[in-house]
Write an enzyme that holds these catalytic residues in place. Structure first.
Site, PDB file in Angstrom:
ATOM      1  N   PRO A 237      -2.069  -0.840  -5.640  1.00  0.00           N
ATOM      2  CA  PRO A 237      -0.918  -1.093  -6.523  1.00  0.00           C
ATOM      3  C   PRO A 237       0.238  -1.696  -5.721  1.00  0.00           C
ATOM      4  CG  PRO A 237      -1.103   1.245  -6.034  1.00  0.00           C
ATOM      5  CD  PRO A 237      -2.309   0.598  -5.434  1.00  0.00           C
ATOM      6  N   ASP A 414       1.742  -1.006  -0.492  1.00  0.00           N
ATOM      7  CA  ASP A 414       0.806  -0.242  -1.308  1.00  0.00           C
ATOM      8  C   ASP A 414       1.509   1.033  -1.758  1.00  0.00           C
ATOM      9  OD1 ASP A 414      -1.230   1.309  -2.363  1.00  0.00           O
ATOM     10  OD2 ASP A 414      -2.693   0.796  -0.802  1.00  0.00           O
ATOM     11  N   HIS A 415       1.724   1.152  -3.082  1.00  0.00           N
ATOM     12  CA  HIS A 415       2.505   2.281  -3.584  1.00  0.00           C
ATOM     13  C   HIS A 415       1.741   3.601  -3.524  1.00  0.00           C
ATOM     14  CE1 HIS A 415       6.053   3.915  -5.184  1.00  0.00           C
ATOM     15  NE2 HIS A 415       6.356   2.971  -6.060  1.00  0.00           N
ATOM     16  N   ARG A 416       0.444   3.569  -3.201  1.00  0.00           N
ATOM     17  CA  ARG A 416      -0.287   4.813  -2.979  1.00  0.00           C
ATOM     18  C   ARG A 416       0.122   5.440  -1.654  1.00  0.00           C
ATOM     19  NH1 ARG A 416      -6.301   2.612  -3.250  1.00  0.00           N
ATOM     20  NH2 ARG A 416      -5.267   1.192  -1.759  1.00  0.00           N
ATOM     21  N   VAL A 418       3.025   4.134   0.349  1.00  0.00           N
ATOM     22  CA  VAL A 418       4.456   3.978   0.620  1.00  0.00           C
ATOM     23  C   VAL A 418       5.254   4.220  -0.654  1.00  0.00           C
ATOM     24  CG1 VAL A 418       6.237   2.426   1.478  1.00  0.00           C
ATOM     25  CG2 VAL A 418       3.899   2.280   2.395  1.00  0.00           C
TER      26      VAL A 418
END
Length: 443
Positions: A237, A414-416, A418
């Site tokens: 994501p 990567d929002h998983r 960070v």
């Protein structure tokens, strides 16, 4: 007879394209002599020979794509090419007998049946007294076909990008007249243009019509990049944040370093300062240097920053990385970036140099682009795009409009791995160093 199969060059690559043979049938090679240049999905690789002897057959042609484990070349002990009266007289029957057996294994590839028959006649006498008359028989050896096969060993000298251009234009390099020692891009284009005129003059229906479109096969680096970007875009994501800033002091620092003797033999650019700023910002936000492991459902944080530098080449986009970049001084980092970029543009980056990266820096400003939304390199959680640095009106701390050097940074993460706060802090730290390089002393 030794059969050399396409080896596994590592990193999960299963096939490669034969770019150019460095040997021909009849050539003598030694162990570790470069015999062929191949293109994998990540780089150009020169393969050395694991055997010594005479090339008996090339099982694949230039331009063929072959799978790992497929035979590509046969190398013998040299007897078919180098046989002579001295060998026949001094070796006796035992020294000559193994040669026909090895030749029988190369049906369809090695010397013809006629040659094998002649060799059998040489080896036929069993009495020592008959060996002397028989030794005169090899006088006919110069008429054997192997030296004739060796004649085409003269190969056209051209760099891989030129070979690729010729292939795209449908040009046979052996027909191109070189203006120098090697065939150049201009030589290929001139030949292609002349061939088009010849086609028009011939009034041949099959050749007079120009295609409405050009089709370019997707393979090698471009195919790997396409697969990787699709995988990344639809797996991680992505979040992208932007910041526009005054980098006039960085521009001044670059100009100052260019006059420093310590940097005389390296290239100094804003990319170098940005790379150093990334390494410094990682100290406070190591999450940007981490990766997501789906199978283990874990976030892995490496100890070192393996900084990838995106490089545009004629073969496509490649991202080799600098191992443990955070440990390098500014001079060492400049030298590493310079070597990495030159190697990438020459197509000599090895597959191992493009794996294991933890963060990527791409300078899209060199193309005059202000900013963009970069896609993560697979296996990484962050990528920073440096936009063009241009002279623009800027409102300073005194509310005065002044001309300053301005750029835009775009950070994708990567929002998983960070969170927004972590990504924002990292970007702010990089921007702080580029606004005022003296801030590096505070990290």
């Amino acid at each position: 007879m030794n059969i050399f199969t396409l080896p596994d060059v590592g990193e999960g690559l299963t096939e490669a394209e034969i770019i150019s043979w460095r040997v021909a049938v009849g050539d003598t090679v030694r162990v570790n002599d470069v015999i062929v240049e191949i293109e994998t999905a990540k780089s150009l690789v020169e393969l050395p020979s694991p055997y010594a002897g005479t090339v008996q057959a090339l099982h694949v042609a230039e331009g063929d794509t072959v799978e790992v484990g497929r035979p590509i070349i046969a190398i013998g002990d040299g007897a078919p090419v180098d046989s002579s009266p001295n060998e026949s007289a001094g070796g006796g029957q035992d020294a000559r007998q193994p040669a026909p057996e090895r030749q029988a294994m190369l049906v369809g590839y090695g010397p013809g049946a006629e040659q094998l028959v002649r060799r059998r006649r040489v080896a036929a006498p069993s009495a020592p007294s008959a060996a002397a008359p028989t030794a005169a028989a090899p006088v006919t050896a110069p008429t054997q076909p192997v030296p004739v096969e060796a004649a085409p060993s003269t190969r056209v000298l051209a760099k891989p990008p030129v070979r690729m251009l010729a292939k795209t234009l449908g040009v046979d390099l052996s027909e191109v007249i070189a203006t120098g020692e090697v065939v150049t891009r201009a030589d290929v284009e001139a030949h292609a243009a002349g061939r088009h005129h010849e086609r028009a003059d011939a009034h041949t229906s099959a050749m007079t019509s120009e295609p409405d479109e050009t089709r370019i096969p997707i393979k090698g680096v471009r195919r790997w990049t396409a697969d990787a970007m699709v995988r990344s875009a639809f797996t991680a994501p992505h979040v992208t944040e932007w910041v526009t800033l005054d980098v006039s002091r960085t521009v001044e620092l670059v100009a100052s370093l260019k006059g420093d003797r310590a940097f005389a033999d390296v290239k100094v650019s804003p990319t170098l300062i940005a790379a150093k700023a990334v390494c410094l910002a990682m100290r406070r936000t190591p999450e940007l240097n981490a990766r997501w492991e789906e199978d283990a459902q874990e976030i892995v944080v490496p100890r070192s920053v393996n900084l990838g530098i995106a490089a545009a080449t004629q073969r496509g986009l490649v991202v080799p990385n600098i191992v443990a970049a955070e440990q390098l001084s500014l001079v060492e980092l400049a030298r590493a970036i310079g070597e990495l970029t030159v190697t990438a543009r020459e197509g000599r980056t090895q597959p191992a140099q493009m794996t294991g990266g933890t963060f990527t820096l791409t300078n899209i400003g060199v193309f005059g682009i202000d900013a963009g939304t970069p896609i993560l390199n697979p296996g990484e959680s962050g990528i920073l795009a440096l936009g063009s640095i241009e002279r623009r009106p800027w409102v300073d701390e005194h509310d005065q409009v002044v001309p300053r050097w301005v750029t835009t940074l775009a950070l994708s993460f990567d929002h998983r791995v960070v969170d927004g706060e972590q990504g924002s802090r990292f970007l702010a730290d990089v921007a702080a160093v580029l606004r005022d390089p003296a801030m590096a002393l505070t990290f």
